[in-house]
Design a protein around this motif. Structure first.
Motif: not given
Length: 186
Positions: A117, A111-114
């Motif tokens: 994110g 989620k942080m990297n999407d």
């Protein structure tokens, strides 16, 4: 798997700490010092340690019950005696809880990297700022070149004018000398 998790967590924490460290002299301050995104990411990762994932076993809900210990400096360690005891008592519940935490951490980091994110959004913001600064630097360089060209043209014009004035001065000096000689003959 739990040891690998502890190692990965400590590695991520160490990297984030290094990137955000403060040095009053400024000689070794982290490149992301003061960046709230890194602090937020670390807080979220740390927060999962005290949150029971949905699929965790009711027998072992927290990693601390499986021997994962948080030290005062924020690093994790694994008490293998506690883990081995839990595995002997109820291996299936241990496996279920470890898998639940693995899924929770995987979901969080994904989620942080999407594309929406917080890390991706922050990187996009930093790239945009970098592009804007590059554009401003290039504009200032163009402006400086124009100012330099103008000063060089003015300097060349002044040199030409000075040479012309020197020629005029020499001519006038010769003419005044000639007049002076004519006046002395009379």
């Amino acid at each position: 798997k739990l040891k690998a998790f502890v190692d990965a967590y400590n590695s991520a924490r160490s990297t984030m700490k290094s990137l955000t460290k403060y040095d009053s002299t400024g000689s070794s301050t982290g490149i992301l010092n003061g960046d709230s995104t890194v602090n937020s990411a670390m807080n979220q990762l740390r927060g999962l340690l005290s949150t029971v994932p949905a699929d965790a076993s009711s027998s072992y809900q927290y990693l601390s019950e499986l021997g994962v210990v948080s030290s005062s400096d924020g690093t994790l360690s694994l008490d293998t005696d506690v883990l081995e005891s839990a595995m002997k008592t109820d291996f299936a519940s241990v496996a279920k809880t470890v898998a639940a935490y693995g899924t929770a951490y995987s979901t969080l980091t994904t989620k942080m990297n999407d594309s929406e994110g917080m890390i991706t959004v922050r990187l996009d913001g930093l790239n945009s700022t970098s592009d804007s600064l590059t554009d401003r630097i290039e504009a200032q360089e163009r402006l400086l070149k124009l100012v330099q060209a103008r000063y060089e043209a003015q300097f060349t014009s002044l040199e030409t004018l000075l040479a012309s004035l020197q020629t005029t001065s020499t001519y006038l000096t010769q003419q005044l000398s000639s007049l002076s000689s004519l006046n002395n003959r009379s």
